[in-house]
Design a protein around this motif. Structure first.
Motif, short mmCIF file in Angstrom:
data_model
loop_
_atom_site.label_atom_id
_atom_site.label_comp_id
_atom_site.label_asym_id
_atom_site.label_seq_id
_atom_site.Cartn_x
_atom_site.Cartn_y
_atom_site.Cartn_z
N THR A 399 -10.11 -3.79 5.28
CA THR A 399 -8.64 -3.65 4.66
C THR A 399 -8.76 -2.89 3.16
N ALA A 400 -10.15 -3.26 2.50
CA ALA A 400 -10.33 -2.54 1.08
C ALA A 400 -10.84 -1.39 1.43
N ALA A 401 -11.73 -1.27 2.31
CA ALA A 401 -12.12 0.05 2.58
C ALA A 401 -11.01 1.15 3.08
N TYR A 402 -10.07 0.79 3.87
CA TYR A 402 -8.81 1.39 3.97
C TYR A 402 -8.19 1.70 2.69
N GLN A 407 -6.29 5.69 -1.49
CA GLN A 407 -6.20 6.48 -2.75
C GLN A 407 -6.86 7.55 -2.86
N THR A 408 -8.04 7.73 -1.94
CA THR A 408 -8.78 9.12 -2.02
C THR A 408 -7.88 10.54 -1.72
N THR A 409 -6.93 10.17 -0.43
CA THR A 409 -6.21 11.00 -0.24
C THR A 409 -5.02 11.38 -0.97
N ILE A 451 -19.81 1.44 11.31
CA ILE A 451 -20.17 2.65 10.90
C ILE A 451 -18.83 3.39 10.31
N ILE A 452 -18.60 3.41 8.99
CA ILE A 452 -17.71 4.02 8.35
C ILE A 452 -17.95 5.28 8.00
N GLY A 453 -17.19 6.26 8.65
CA GLY A 453 -17.48 7.99 8.61
C GLY A 453 -16.27 8.57 8.11
N GLU A 476 -19.14 5.30 -2.87
CA GLU A 476 -19.70 4.26 -3.75
C GLU A 476 -18.57 3.09 -3.95
N GLN A 477 -17.54 3.50 -3.89
CA GLN A 477 -16.41 2.21 -4.13
C GLN A 477 -16.57 1.32 -3.11
N ILE A 478 -16.67 1.86 -2.00
CA ILE A 478 -16.38 1.19 -0.68
C ILE A 478 -17.70 0.37 -0.50
N ASN A 479 -19.00 0.74 -0.87
CA ASN A 479 -20.19 -0.01 -1.17
C ASN A 479 -20.14 -1.33 -2.15
N ALA A 480 -19.41 -0.91 -3.19
CA ALA A 480 -19.23 -1.87 -4.03
C ALA A 480 -18.42 -3.04 -3.52
N ALA A 481 -17.34 -2.55 -2.91
CA ALA A 481 -16.37 -3.57 -2.57
C ALA A 481 -16.98 -4.27 -1.14
N ALA A 482 -17.80 -3.81 -0.53
CA ALA A 482 -18.36 -4.61 0.55
C ALA A 482 -19.66 -5.52 -0.20
#
Length: 543
Positions: A399-402, A407-409, A451-453, A476-482
């Motif tokens: 959910t955080a990655a989504y 936000q990126t879009t 795998i998030i792509g 980097e943000q997704i990695n930090a959240a994970a």
């Protein structure tokens, strides 16, 4: 009429297009970008070319394409898939017709590498190796003012008499491999999208529709023909050069140039393929939960939970700048098509069937047709980049990655022509270590991974740096959240990595040791570490 137009445009322009983008990095039609223009060396007399290029011209006549041959050179440059790589102009392109010519080319490159080494100055990559040329990583398979070794003529497809194996040239496209094998009633574990080439996918890992039965594509290679740094040609198999055979299963082109692969094959059988398209606005949470729950169940010890005929589900959220909307695409495959051609029981019993969708289809088709469909709207020639990371199957991290993707879009919504798929693909413990041992670093993994792509296309060169920096920051943000939830994982699916990523860091120390020892044995002077431009290196200290 408006609804019908929306349906027509969405289904035609998105369902097929999004699916193609999901699996492997696609572009928009040729002609949208200004032609690449050769420069600098086009008017240089042959005798003023660098000595090693003169040697290539002398030793393998008819195989070296210079900038002066404008039409042939332009065509060769445009073999690269992404537009930004077409704008990196080599001094020449070497297109050998057979292993003997390639061996001579490598020997000349080795001579040049040794000459530069003797000066004591650091060596920067002066040649690149290109098989399919699809990876959009900047300089992945090309080099400014250097030499590109183009392997596109190594494209043979030769089934064994008994049909148990197929020998495939490294420069072949998977769609051409499948078409040849259709006539023989065979199939191999290979790429899922028609523009993808054999060499890069097979050497870096590769996922197939048949991976749940047989594992990664790289783990199904029985042998390799390899041109080593000294120009010699060897076969690597479980019994001959076994250490080289092992590290080529995920070690990419760090040890030599592979000219062909002998792959395990099996009898052809039709596939069941299902597709769904839904609006993301009120369905994203439900889609994420269905995906999480499916992986949780499929990796459990419950009888029948894991089905080796069920290819990993592909869930993608796609932002389309032209219409300012985000849609969901779900792609499902079952490799043992039901006789009634309806939804397989395995997929019927998942949460995916409860998703509301405005487009839904299922079809029984050949492997070739399924791959062609995914590549049908994937012509080459626009600006494109990708990137990837890996997380554990944690609902809150998904959910955080989504949310980070959304936000990126928002940050990129003004970028003209932006098409931005954000994709989840699964690696299940039931198949990740099937086949021959590889060096991917998943030996001890007992849980499902995702795998998030990212796969992004856009229209204008002026947006290049913005896109690249934004995607890097997003990862980097997704990695930090994970990491904050302890749901991160070091593995990186190399086929989707960009040039700034470091996939070997996730392979584990033992696998890195195997690869570095093989490099020191088969390439002691570091031709493929320091002389080769592009690709992922083993970070070996210069010898």
């Amino acid at each position: 009429m408006t609804s019908q137009l929306f349906y027509s445009y969405t289904v035609a322009a998105f369902v097929v297009l999004a699916s193609a983008l999901i699996l492997r990095r696609r572009q928009a039609p040729n002609g949208q970008q200004p032609a690449t223009k050769p420069h600098l060396l086009a008017s240089v007399p042959t005798e003023q070319l660098p000595k090693y290029i003169q040697n290539l011209l002398a030793e393998i006549p008819g195989c070296v394409i210079l900038q002066a041959d404008v039409a042939a050179f332009q065509q060769a440059v445009d073999y690269s898939w992404a537009q930004q790589n077409r704008e990196i102009i080599p001094a020449c392109i070497v297109r050998p017709r057979d292993t003997q010519q390639l061996s001579k080319a490598v020997a000349i490159l080795k001579w040049e590498h040794d000459s530069r080494s003797q000066t004591g100055a650091p060596i920067t990559g002066f040649f690149a190796i290109r098989s399919g040329g699809v990876n959009p990583g900047l300089g992945a398979a090309t080099v400014q003012d250097g030499v590109v070794i183009d392997l596109s003529l190594f494209c043979e497809v030769t089934p064994a008499v008994d049909g148990s194996t197929v020998t495939v040239g490294t420069g072949a496209k998977w769609i051409d491999v499948y078409k040849v094998l259709d006539e023989k009633g065979l199939i191999v574990m290979g790429g899922r999208n028609s523009p993808v080439g054999v060499g890069g996918l097979t050497l870096q890992g590769g996922i197939s529709f048949y991976s749940p039965r047989f594992g990664f594509v790289c783990s199904n290679a029985l042998s390799y023909e390899v041109v080593l740094a000294n120009g010699s040609v060897v076969t690597a198999s479980a019994s001959v050069h076994p250490e080289l055979w092992r590290v080529l299963k995920g070690g990419s082109n760090n040890f030599g140039i592979v000219t062909n692969f002998t792959l395990r094959s099996l009898p052809f059988a039709p596939l069941w393929v299902g597709e769904m398209v839904a609006p993301a606005a009120f369905q994203h949470a439900k889609a994420l939960k269905a995906y999480h729950d499916y992986l949780d169940h499929a990796s459990s010890s419950q009888p029948g939970a894991f089905d080796e005929n069920a290819a990993g589900p592909i869930l993608s959220f796609v932002y389309i700048q032209r219409i300012g909307l985000q849609l969901i695409s779900l792609h499902l495959v079952y490799t043992k098509a039901p006789e009634d051609k309806k939804w397989p029981v395995h997929w019927k019993e998942t949460g995916f069937t409860s998703l509301w969708s405005f487009y839904r289809s299922s079809k029984v088709q050949s492997h070739t047709s399924a791959v062609e469909r995914l590549g049908r709207t994937a012509p080459a020639g626009t600006r494109h980049m990708q990137g990837t990371t890996t997380i554990r199957n944690d609902a809150q991290t998904m959910t955080a990655a989504y949310a980070i993707f959304c936000q990126t879009t928002t940050e990129l919504r003004h970028v003209k022509g932006l098409l931005f798929p954000f994709t989840f693909q699964a690696i299940l413990p039931g198949w990740m270590n099937k086949g021959y041992p590889n060096v991917l670093g998943l030996e001890g993994c007992t849980e499902p991974l995702i795998i998030i792509g990212f796969s992004v296309t856009w229209a204008k060169a002026k947006d290049d740096e913005l896109i690249r920096s934004t995607i890097r920051h997003t990862l980097e943000q997704i990695n930090a959240a994970a990491a904050a939830r302890q749901s991160d994982h070091p593995y990186r699916f190399m086929n989707y990595c960009m040039e700034w990523q470091r996939p070997y860091e996730g392979c584990g120390e033992e696998n890195l040791k195997l690869m570095r020892e093989a490099s020191q044995k088969y390439d002691p002077d570091g031709l493929f570490q320091s002389g080769r431009a592009g690709g992922f290196k083993l970070d070996i200290v210069s010898r």
